[in-house]
Motif scaffolding. Structure first.
Motif, PDB file in Angstrom:
ATOM      1  N   UNK A  34       0.846  -0.987   0.016  1.00  0.00           N
ATOM      2  CA  UNK A  34      -0.012   0.072  -0.062  1.00  0.00           C
ATOM      3  C   UNK A  34       0.970   1.234   0.167  1.00  0.00           C
ATOM      4  N   UNK A  35       0.569   2.216  -0.801  1.00  0.00           N
ATOM      5  CA  UNK A  35       1.214   3.443  -0.608  1.00  0.00           C
ATOM      6  C   UNK A  35       0.224   4.737  -0.753  1.00  0.00           C
ATOM      7  N   UNK A  36       1.129   6.009  -0.009  1.00  0.00           N
ATOM      8  CA  UNK A  36       0.341   7.054  -0.090  1.00  0.00           C
ATOM      9  C   UNK A  36       1.226   8.123  -0.206  1.00  0.00           C
ATOM     10  N   UNK A  37       0.725   9.283  -0.359  1.00  0.00           N
ATOM     11  CA  UNK A  37       1.590  10.643  -0.396  1.00  0.00           C
ATOM     12  C   UNK A  37       1.545  11.209   0.467  1.00  0.00           C
ATOM     13  N   UNK A  38       2.560  11.938   1.104  1.00  0.00           N
ATOM     14  CA  UNK A  38       2.540  12.863   2.199  1.00  0.00           C
ATOM     15  C   UNK A  38       3.515  14.174   1.851  1.00  0.00           C
ATOM     16  N   UNK A  39       3.411  15.139   2.704  1.00  0.00           N
ATOM     17  CA  UNK A  39       4.420  16.298   2.540  1.00  0.00           C
ATOM     18  C   UNK A  39       5.963  15.897   2.153  1.00  0.00           C
ATOM     19  N   UNK A  40       6.527  14.682   2.515  1.00  0.00           N
ATOM     20  CA  UNK A  40       8.149  14.366   2.309  1.00  0.00           C
ATOM     21  C   UNK A  40       7.919  13.602   1.149  1.00  0.00           C
ATOM     22  N   UNK A  41       7.027  12.895   0.510  1.00  0.00           N
ATOM     23  CA  UNK A  41       7.339  11.934  -0.307  1.00  0.00           C
ATOM     24  C   UNK A  41       6.265  11.036  -0.226  1.00  0.00           C
ATOM     25  N   UNK A  42       6.702   9.777  -0.731  1.00  0.00           N
ATOM     26  CA  UNK A  42       5.771   8.785  -0.785  1.00  0.00           C
ATOM     27  C   UNK A  42       6.118   7.582   0.390  1.00  0.00           C
ATOM     28  N   UNK A  43       5.028   7.066   1.033  1.00  0.00           N
ATOM     29  CA  UNK A  43       5.261   6.055   2.011  1.00  0.00           C
ATOM     30  C   UNK A  43       4.743   4.841   1.458  1.00  0.00           C
ATOM     31  N   UNK A  44       5.472   3.739   1.847  1.00  0.00           N
ATOM     32  CA  UNK A  44       4.975   2.438   1.461  1.00  0.00           C
ATOM     33  C   UNK A  44       4.835   1.646   2.515  1.00  0.00           C
ATOM     34  N   UNK A  45       3.879   0.666   2.421  1.00  0.00           N
ATOM     35  CA  UNK A  45       3.545  -0.197   3.717  1.00  0.00           C
ATOM     36  C   UNK A  45       3.346  -1.740   3.164  1.00  0.00           C
ATOM     37  N   UNK A  46       4.293  -2.407   3.783  1.00  0.00           N
ATOM     38  CA  UNK A  46       4.177  -3.807   3.285  1.00  0.00           C
ATOM     39  C   UNK A  46       3.246  -4.625   4.234  1.00  0.00           C
ATOM     40  N   UNK A  47       1.925  -5.066   4.008  1.00  0.00           N
ATOM     41  CA  UNK A  47       1.068  -5.716   5.036  1.00  0.00           C
ATOM     42  C   UNK A  47       1.606  -6.928   5.342  1.00  0.00           C
ATOM     43  N   UNK A  48       2.455  -7.474   4.329  1.00  0.00           N
ATOM     44  CA  UNK A  48       2.728  -8.980   4.829  1.00  0.00           C
ATOM     45  C   UNK A  48       3.670  -9.054   5.971  1.00  0.00           C
ATOM     46  N   UNK A  49       4.679  -8.162   5.981  1.00  0.00           N
ATOM     47  CA  UNK A  49       5.619  -7.962   6.793  1.00  0.00           C
ATOM     48  C   UNK A  49       5.812  -6.795   7.735  1.00  0.00           C
ATOM     49  N   UNK A  50       4.341  -5.991   7.707  1.00  0.00           N
ATOM     50  CA  UNK A  50       4.166  -5.151   8.659  1.00  0.00           C
ATOM     51  C   UNK A  50       5.430  -4.065   8.669  1.00  0.00           C
ATOM     52  N   UNK A  51       6.116  -3.704   7.520  1.00  0.00           N
ATOM     53  CA  UNK A  51       7.211  -2.620   7.430  1.00  0.00           C
ATOM     54  C   UNK A  51       6.696  -1.771   6.634  1.00  0.00           C
ATOM     55  N   UNK A  52       7.220  -0.341   6.860  1.00  0.00           N
ATOM     56  CA  UNK A  52       6.829   0.646   6.068  1.00  0.00           C
ATOM     57  C   UNK A  52       8.069   1.690   5.641  1.00  0.00           C
ATOM     58  N   UNK A  53       8.062   2.155   4.553  1.00  0.00           N
ATOM     59  CA  UNK A  53       9.425   2.628   4.066  1.00  0.00           C
ATOM     60  C   UNK A  53       8.885   4.384   3.569  1.00  0.00           C
ATOM     61  N   UNK A  54       9.808   5.231   3.796  1.00  0.00           N
ATOM     62  CA  UNK A  54       9.529   6.298   3.061  1.00  0.00           C
ATOM     63  C   UNK A  54      10.270   6.713   2.081  1.00  0.00           C
TER      64      UNK A  54
END
Length: 96
Positions: free
Chosen positions: A9-29
């Protein structure tokens, strides 16, 4: 053609794009350049022409930028973040 995997899953915020991997429950900016790469893949399914768009305004070498883009995209594919839906999945042989 590339697309984000179903579990990403991905979304955009004021700093860039945020990714969320729902399998591993890890996110990355993603930083600015990585966000542009991600956006190009989501919108176009490819990064064609993106190296020039990133390199020319900043005076960087387009070939070096292209290598960086390819490296990042390869890593995302290897990590299962991106998939190529037009490619036939590898058959796996199981032993008993």
């Amino acid at each position: 053609m590339l697309t984000p995997a179903a579990h990403i899953h991905h979304t955009t915020d004021e700093h860039g794009i945020v990714l969320l991997d729902i399998r591993t429950e890890k996110w990355a900016m993603l930083g600015p350049d990585a966000s542009r790469i991600w956006q190009a893949i989501v919108v176009n399914g490819t990064t064609a022409g993106l190296a020039d768009q990133l390199a020319i305004p900043t005076g960087r070498d387009p070939h070096a930028v292209l290598q960086g883009i390819d490296h990042l995209v390869d890593r995302w594919k290897r990590d299962g973040i991106l998939i190529d839906p037009t490619r036939t999945p590898r058959r796996r042989w199981w032993r008993r």
